[in-house]
Design a protein around this motif. Structure first.
Motif, PDB file in Angstrom:
ATOM      1  N   GLY A   1       1.031  -1.510   0.275  1.00 44.55           N
ATOM      2  CA  GLY A   1      -0.005   0.538   0.310  1.00 44.55           C
ATOM      3  C   GLY A   1       1.177   1.065   0.062  1.00 44.55           C
ATOM      4  O   GLY A   1       1.104   1.928  -0.781  1.00 44.55           O
TER       5      GLY A   1
ATOM      6  N   GLU B   1      -3.545   8.234  -5.371  1.00 44.80           N
ATOM      7  CA  GLU B   1      -3.901   6.534  -5.940  1.00 44.80           C
ATOM      8  C   GLU B   1      -4.115   5.800  -3.649  1.00 44.80           C
ATOM      9  O   GLU B   1      -4.765   4.711  -3.555  1.00 44.80           O
ATOM     10  CB  GLU B   1      -3.103   5.498  -6.822  1.00 44.80           C
ATOM     11  CG  GLU B   1      -3.916   4.381  -6.940  1.00 44.80           C
ATOM     12  CD  GLU B   1      -3.369   3.914  -7.200  1.00 44.80           C
ATOM     13  OE1 GLU B   1      -3.477   2.386  -8.289  1.00 44.80           O
ATOM     14  OE2 GLU B   1      -2.530   3.848  -8.573  1.00 44.80           O
TER      15      GLU B   1
ATOM     16  N   SER C   1      -7.487   4.630  -2.015  1.00 45.34           N
ATOM     17  CA  SER C   1      -7.325   2.948  -1.559  1.00 45.34           C
ATOM     18  C   SER C   1      -7.117   3.256  -0.271  1.00 45.34           C
ATOM     19  O   SER C   1      -8.212   1.665   1.082  1.00 45.34           O
ATOM     20  CB  SER C   1      -5.982   3.002  -1.638  1.00 45.34           C
ATOM     21  OG  SER C   1      -5.590   2.715  -1.384  1.00 45.34           O
TER      22      SER C   1
END
Length: 284
Positions: free
Chosen positions: A81, A162, A166
C-alpha cells in the motif's frame, strides 16, 4: 552465526547498527551480528542474491525502498500500500518484504500521551516514499482528512492520490509554503534538509501558531532541525525522528529474531550515539 544487515547508499550515517546491536545485547542474543553495507539500486539484486543463509534479515534505507519490490516475495499489505519496503526477512523460498516505518511513525506520534479526537486531521510534508508511509500511519491513527504539502504539487498528486483513495482518505494537496496554514492535529515532515529549512523559514516569516499540533520530523541528525526548532517556537509538540527510527527497529528485530526488545533500550543507545557524534565533530 546469524546475521542481519542494513543496506543503502550512502550508509555511513545509519544508526541502525547501534540500535540493533543494543537490542541483541539486551535480549541476550550474543550470537547475532549486525553490519552496514553501502549498496545502491544497480547493485541491490545481485548483492541480495549472493547472501548466504546466515543472513536472516535486511534493513533497507534509501534508495532501496522501491527497487526492493523486484526481489521481495511475499510483500505485506502495508508495504504494498505504501509502495515502500524497508524490511526483508529470509523465508524458505526467498525474502518477505514489509514496511516497519509505518509502525514507527504510529508509535512515535502516539507516544504515551496522545490526546486527539477519534478522527485527527493529518498533515504530511513531502511526497516521497516516506510520505506514503506517513499517509498510511495517519490513517491507522484515525485520520480521514489529510493534507500533503510539497514543493511540486503535481508530483504529490502522482505519488499519493491512488494510495489516499485506497485508504478512503480525503486528500488535499497544497504548496509547501502554505503548510502552516493547514489546521491539523497530527503532522509528519518527511522533508530532507533543504526542504525542511524552507518549511522552517516560511513558518518563521508567517508568525503562525501551531498550538495543538503534534509534529514528527523524521530527521534525527543535528537535532533539533531548523524545522523542529521553528515549530516548537510556534507552539507545536515536536517529536524527533529518532523515536520513529527506534520503534521501526523494534519491529524489525522482532521479525528477524523472534524476540521483541524494549524500545527504551534502543532509544538510550541512539541518544548516546548521537551525542558521541556531536562531541566528535566538536573535536575536529
Amino acid at each position: 552465526m546469524p546475521r542481519a544487515l542494513v543496506l543503502g547508499s550512502p550508509i555511513g550515517h545509519s544508526l541502525s547498527p547501534v540500535l540493533h546491536r543494543a537490542a541483541y545485547a539486551s535480549l541476550g542474543l550474543t550470537d547475532w551480528a549486525y553490519a552496514a553495507h553501502d549498496v545502491d539500486e544497480a547493485a541491490f539484486p545481485a548483492f541480495v542474491a549472493g547472501l548466504g543463509p546466515q543472513v536472516r534479515g535486511l534493513s533497507l534505507t534509501m534508495p532501496l525502498k522501491e527497487i526492493a519490490f523486484t526481489v521481495a516475495d511475499p510483500v505485506s499489505d502495508r508495504a504494498r500500500g505504501a509502495g515502500a519496503i524497508n524490511t526483508f526477512v529470509r523465508t524458505e523460498s526467498g525474502w518477505s518484504g514489509d514496511n516497519t516505518d509505518i509502525a514507527g511513525i504510529v508509535a512515535a506520534l502516539r507516544g504515551a500521551d496522545l490526546e486527539v479526537g477519534p478522527a485527527p486531521v493529518g498533515l504530511v510534508l513531502g511526497a516521497g516514499a516516506t510520505a506514503r508511509s506517513a499517509l498510511v500511519a495517519l490513517r491507522e491513527l484515525g485520520s480521514r482528512e489529510i493534507t500533503a504539502c510539497a514543493r511540486h504539487t503535481d508530483r504529490a498528486w502522482d505519488s499519493l492520490e491512488e494510495l489516499a483513495e485506497s485508504l478512503d482518505v480525503q486528500l488535499t494537496v497544497r504548496p509547501l509554503i502554505e503548510w502552516f496554514d493547514v489546521s491539523a492535529d497530527l503532522a509528519v515532515s518527511t522533508l530532507p534538509g533543504a526542504g525542511g529549512l524552507a518549511a522552517a523559514e516560511s513558518l518563521a516569516r508567517s508568525g503562525s501558531r501551531l498550538a495543538g499540533v503534534r509534529l514528527l520530523d523524521v530527521a534525527y541528525a543535528d537535532w533539533p532541525t531548523p524545522l523542529a526548532s521553528a515549530a516548537a517556537v510556534a507552539g507545536a509538540q515536536v517529536v524527533s525522528g529518532l523515536h520513529m527510527l527506534v520503534h521501526q527497529a523494534v519491529e524489525q528485530v522482532e521479525q528477524m529474531t523472534g524476540h521483541r526488545p524494549d524500545w527504551r533500550t534502543l532509544l538510550a543507545a541512539g541518544e548516546d550515539e548521537l551525542a558521541r557524534r556531536v562531541r566528535a565533530l566538536g573535536q575536529d
